[in-house]
Structure formats: structure tokens, C-alpha cells
Write a protein that holds these residues in place. Structure first.
Motif, PDB file in Angstrom:
ATOM      1  N   GLY A 215       7.105  10.697   9.776  1.00 42.43           N
ATOM      2  CA  GLY A 215       5.988  10.505  10.693  1.00 42.43           C
ATOM      3  C   GLY A 215       4.625  10.914  10.168  1.00 42.43           C
ATOM      4  O   GLY A 215       3.627  10.751  10.864  1.00 42.43           O
ATOM      5  N   ARG A 216       4.549  11.437   8.962  1.00 41.04           N
ATOM      6  CA  ARG A 216       3.269  11.868   8.395  1.00 41.04           C
ATOM      7  C   ARG A 216       2.840  10.931   7.280  1.00 41.04           C
ATOM      8  O   ARG A 216       3.636  10.579   6.422  1.00 41.04           O
ATOM      9  N   ALA A 217       1.556  10.574   7.293  1.00 42.86           N
ATOM     10  CA  ALA A 217       1.009   9.696   6.258  1.00 42.86           C
ATOM     11  C   ALA A 217       0.741  10.483   4.984  1.00 42.86           C
ATOM     12  O   ALA A 217       0.377  11.665   5.025  1.00 42.86           O
ATOM     13  N   GLY A 218       0.925   9.821   3.860  1.00 44.56           N
ATOM     14  CA  GLY A 218       0.634  10.423   2.566  1.00 44.56           C
ATOM     15  C   GLY A 218       0.369   9.332   1.551  1.00 44.56           C
ATOM     16  O   GLY A 218       0.427   8.144   1.863  1.00 44.56           O
ATOM     17  N   ASP A 219       0.057   9.738   0.335  1.00 44.84           N
ATOM     18  CA  ASP A 219      -0.113   8.761  -0.727  1.00 44.84           C
ATOM     19  C   ASP A 219       0.249   9.383  -2.065  1.00 44.84           C
ATOM     20  O   ASP A 219       0.267  10.604  -2.217  1.00 44.84           O
ATOM     21  N   GLN A 220       0.564   8.514  -2.997  1.00 43.38           N
ATOM     22  CA  GLN A 220       0.871   8.910  -4.367  1.00 43.38           C
ATOM     23  C   GLN A 220      -0.141   8.210  -5.263  1.00 43.38           C
ATOM     24  O   GLN A 220      -0.250   6.984  -5.253  1.00 43.38           O
ATOM     25  N   HIS A 221      -0.895   8.988  -6.033  1.00 43.57           N
ATOM     26  CA  HIS A 221      -1.862   8.437  -6.978  1.00 43.57           C
ATOM     27  C   HIS A 221      -1.295   8.631  -8.377  1.00 43.57           C
ATOM     28  O   HIS A 221      -0.838   9.719  -8.714  1.00 43.57           O
TER      29      HIS A 221
ATOM     30  N   GLU B 108      13.809   8.823   5.063  1.00 40.99           N
ATOM     31  CA  GLU B 108      12.687   9.051   5.978  1.00 40.99           C
ATOM     32  C   GLU B 108      11.366   8.499   5.443  1.00 40.99           C
ATOM     33  O   GLU B 108      10.365   8.513   6.141  1.00 40.99           O
ATOM     34  N   MET B 109      11.347   8.032   4.202  1.00 40.71           N
ATOM     35  CA  MET B 109      10.104   7.560   3.594  1.00 40.71           C
ATOM     36  C   MET B 109       9.982   6.048   3.732  1.00 40.71           C
ATOM     37  O   MET B 109      10.916   5.305   3.455  1.00 40.71           O
ATOM     38  N   ARG B 110       8.797   5.605   4.146  1.00 39.64           N
ATOM     39  CA  ARG B 110       8.472   4.180   4.254  1.00 39.64           C
ATOM     40  C   ARG B 110       7.176   3.931   3.483  1.00 39.64           C
ATOM     41  O   ARG B 110       6.154   4.543   3.773  1.00 39.64           O
ATOM     42  N   TRP B 111       7.245   3.068   2.491  1.00 37.81           N
ATOM     43  CA  TRP B 111       6.056   2.691   1.723  1.00 37.81           C
ATOM     44  C   TRP B 111       5.281   1.680   2.546  1.00 37.81           C
ATOM     45  O   TRP B 111       5.842   0.697   3.022  1.00 37.81           O
ATOM     46  N   THR B 112       3.968   1.921   2.730  1.00 38.84           N
ATOM     47  CA  THR B 112       3.192   1.116   3.672  1.00 38.84           C
ATOM     48  C   THR B 112       2.093   0.269   3.048  1.00 38.84           C
ATOM     49  O   THR B 112       1.698  -0.732   3.634  1.00 38.84           O
ATOM     50  N   ARG B 113       1.572   0.664   1.876  1.00 40.01           N
ATOM     51  CA  ARG B 113       0.473  -0.116   1.293  1.00 40.01           C
ATOM     52  C   ARG B 113       0.254   0.296  -0.148  1.00 40.01           C
ATOM     53  O   ARG B 113       0.391   1.464  -0.490  1.00 40.01           O
ATOM     54  N   LEU B 114      -0.115  -0.681  -0.969  1.00 42.83           N
ATOM     55  CA  LEU B 114      -0.400  -0.438  -2.378  1.00 42.83           C
ATOM     56  C   LEU B 114      -1.842  -0.814  -2.675  1.00 42.83           C
ATOM     57  O   LEU B 114      -2.297  -1.888  -2.280  1.00 42.83           O
ATOM     58  N   GLU B 115      -2.538   0.072  -3.371  1.00 46.39           N
ATOM     59  CA  GLU B 115      -3.883  -0.213  -3.868  1.00 46.39           C
ATOM     60  C   GLU B 115      -3.858  -0.146  -5.387  1.00 46.39           C
ATOM     61  O   GLU B 115      -3.437   0.874  -5.941  1.00 46.39           O
ATOM     62  N   ILE B 116      -4.292  -1.207  -6.045  1.00 42.48           N
ATOM     63  CA  ILE B 116      -4.457  -1.178  -7.493  1.00 42.48           C
ATOM     64  C   ILE B 116      -5.893  -0.747  -7.755  1.00 42.48           C
ATOM     65  O   ILE B 116      -6.841  -1.406  -7.311  1.00 42.48           O
ATOM     66  N   LEU B 117      -6.058   0.372  -8.466  1.00 39.38           N
ATOM     67  CA  LEU B 117      -7.382   0.949  -8.691  1.00 39.38           C
ATOM     68  C   LEU B 117      -7.983   0.537 -10.027  1.00 39.38           C
ATOM     69  O   LEU B 117      -9.201   0.582 -10.195  1.00 39.38           O
ATOM     70  N   GLY B 118      -7.148   0.154 -10.971  1.00 38.69           N
ATOM     71  CA  GLY B 118      -7.658  -0.281 -12.269  1.00 38.69           C
ATOM     72  C   GLY B 118      -6.524  -0.562 -13.235  1.00 38.69           C
ATOM     73  O   GLY B 118      -5.401  -0.091 -13.045  1.00 38.69           O
ATOM     74  N   THR B 119      -6.843  -1.329 -14.264  1.00 37.86           N
ATOM     75  CA  THR B 119      -5.861  -1.650 -15.304  1.00 37.86           C
ATOM     76  C   THR B 119      -6.540  -1.614 -16.668  1.00 37.86           C
ATOM     77  O   THR B 119      -7.750  -1.821 -16.774  1.00 37.86           O
ATOM     78  N   THR B 120      -5.751  -1.354 -17.695  1.00 41.13           N
ATOM     79  CA  THR B 120      -6.197  -1.513 -19.077  1.00 41.13           C
ATOM     80  C   THR B 120      -5.085  -2.249 -19.808  1.00 41.13           C
ATOM     81  O   THR B 120      -3.907  -1.956 -19.615  1.00 41.13           O
ATOM     82  N   GLY B 121      -5.467  -3.229 -20.637  1.00 39.09           N
ATOM     83  CA  GLY B 121      -4.458  -4.000 -21.357  1.00 39.09           C
ATOM     84  C   GLY B 121      -3.497  -4.648 -20.379  1.00 39.09           C
ATOM     85  O   GLY B 121      -3.867  -5.047 -19.284  1.00 39.09           O
ATOM     86  N   GLY B 122      -2.248  -4.756 -20.795  1.00 36.91           N
ATOM     87  CA  GLY B 122      -1.187  -5.218 -19.901  1.00 36.91           C
ATOM     88  C   GLY B 122      -1.158  -6.696 -19.600  1.00 36.91           C
ATOM     89  O   GLY B 122      -0.489  -7.113 -18.661  1.00 36.91           O
ATOM     90  N   THR B 123      -1.869  -7.510 -20.395  1.00 36.91           N
ATOM     91  CA  THR B 123      -1.850  -8.954 -20.158  1.00 36.91           C
ATOM     92  C   THR B 123      -0.874  -9.620 -21.119  1.00 36.91           C
ATOM     93  O   THR B 123      -0.205  -8.950 -21.911  1.00 36.91           O
ATOM     94  N   ALA B 124      -0.854 -10.942 -21.085  1.00 39.34           N
ATOM     95  CA  ALA B 124       0.010 -11.696 -22.000  1.00 39.34           C
ATOM     96  C   ALA B 124      -0.366 -11.462 -23.462  1.00 39.34           C
ATOM     97  O   ALA B 124       0.434 -11.728 -24.348  1.00 39.34           O
ATOM     98  N   PHE B 125      -1.562 -10.952 -23.708  1.00 39.15           N
ATOM     99  CA  PHE B 125      -2.046 -10.726 -25.070  1.00 39.15           C
ATOM    100  C   PHE B 125      -1.824  -9.294 -25.555  1.00 39.15           C
ATOM    101  O   PHE B 125      -2.254  -8.942 -26.642  1.00 39.15           O
ATOM    102  N   HIS B 126      -1.188  -8.469 -24.742  1.00 38.56           N
ATOM    103  CA  HIS B 126      -0.986  -7.062 -25.068  1.00 38.56           C
ATOM    104  C   HIS B 126       0.498  -6.707 -25.101  1.00 38.56           C
ATOM    105  O   HIS B 126       1.317  -7.391 -24.496  1.00 38.56           O
ATOM    106  N   ASN B 127       0.798  -5.589 -25.751  1.00 39.41           N
ATOM    107  CA  ASN B 127       2.153  -5.031 -25.734  1.00 39.41           C
ATOM    108  C   ASN B 127       2.219  -3.731 -24.963  1.00 39.41           C
ATOM    109  O   ASN B 127       3.301  -3.185 -24.762  1.00 39.41           O
ATOM    110  N   GLU B 128       1.066  -3.212 -24.560  1.00 41.10           N
ATOM    111  CA  GLU B 128       0.983  -1.990 -23.761  1.00 41.10           C
ATOM    112  C   GLU B 128      -0.104  -2.163 -22.720  1.00 41.10           C
ATOM    113  O   GLU B 128      -1.003  -2.989 -22.883  1.00 41.10           O
TER     114      GLU B 128
END
Length: 133
Positions: A108-114, A75-95
Motif C-alpha cells: 500500500g505504500r508508493a516507492g521507486d527504484q532509481h 505485495e509489490m506491484r510495479w506501476t510505472r517506468l521512466e527512462i531518464l537517459g541512455t548512452t550507447g546501446g543501439t544497433a551500432f554498439h556492443n555496450e
């Protein structure tokens, strides 16, 4: 475990970058390429939830925190993703971390996961570790 939904490779990718699924997260799901950053892995994992690709989700999960299996709510449909911020995580990082808000509808009800997710490299590949408190 539910089967993967068939997603045409030419449809817009669920991750929100505006690229065709087959050229975007679909390429990661198929193993044609790896995520270059923690954010790219986060986007591909969101898309995997949207298309119900449990195999990819499990492959991209850290072995120390990975569950044995996944079940999807039909019954769940994922509808949109928002990226709010990042730290590290590039080719120069390991975490790195990626804070996001994933929008969905369920029965039928809208929700979100933060969540602020933690990622690490294992054998050179980005994997999801867990959610920070």
C-alpha cells in the motif's frame, strides 16, 4: 519462485510505450523477437518484473552476473517506468547504459527504484549486466 502472472496480450504493456503487451514486451518474453536496443531490453525487463516472468529475466541477464533464481514479493506491484537517459546501446554498439526510475507500490505504500543499468551484447543479444554505482 513465484509463477508468472497472466497478462492479457491486449492489455497495455507495463513498459509505458502505450502498445498492447502482446505486440510489445510480451513478444520478447515469448521469444518471438529480440530487443533491438539496450533501452528496449530495459523496458522488457521492467515488464517482466511487472508480470513476474522470472524465466525471461534470467535469460536476459549476463551469465557472469546472473543469479541462480529469483523470488518476487507478492505485495509489490510495479506501476510505472521512466527512462531518464541512455548512452550507447543501439544497433551500432556492443555496450550501453539506461538510467531509469521504476515506480511501485508495496503493501500500500508508493516507492521507486532509481538505477543506472549496464547492458552488453552476448552472442548478438542484449543482456543486463549490472547496476553502476
Amino acid at each position: 519462485m513465484s509463477n508468472t502472472r497472466t497478462t492479457p496480450l491486449t492489455d497495455d504493456c507495463p513498459c509505458g510505450l502505450g502498445k498492447p503487451y502482446g505486440d510489445c514486451c510480451g513478444a520478447l518474453h515469448r521469444g518471438a523477437r529480440s530487443a533491438a536496443t539496450a533501452e528496449a531490453l530495459m523496458r522488457s525487463r521492467y515488464s517482466a518484473f511487472a508480470v513476474r516472468d522470472a524465466a525471461y529475466l534470467l535469460r536476459s541477464w549476463h551469465p557472469d552476473t546472473r543469479p541462480e533464481s529469483l523470488d518476487f514479493d507478492p505485495e509489490m506491484r510495479w506501476t510505472r517506468l521512466e527512462i531518464l537517459g541512455t548512452t550507447g546501446g543501439t544497433a551500432f554498439h556492443n555496450e550501453g547504459t539506461v538510467e531509469f526510475r521504476a515506480h511501485f507500490t508495496e503493501r500500500g505504500r508508493a516507492g521507486d527504484q532509481h538505477e543506472n543499468s549496464r547492458f552488453a551484447r552476448v552472442n548478438g543479444e542484449w543482456v543486463y549486466v549490472d547496476a553502476l554505482d
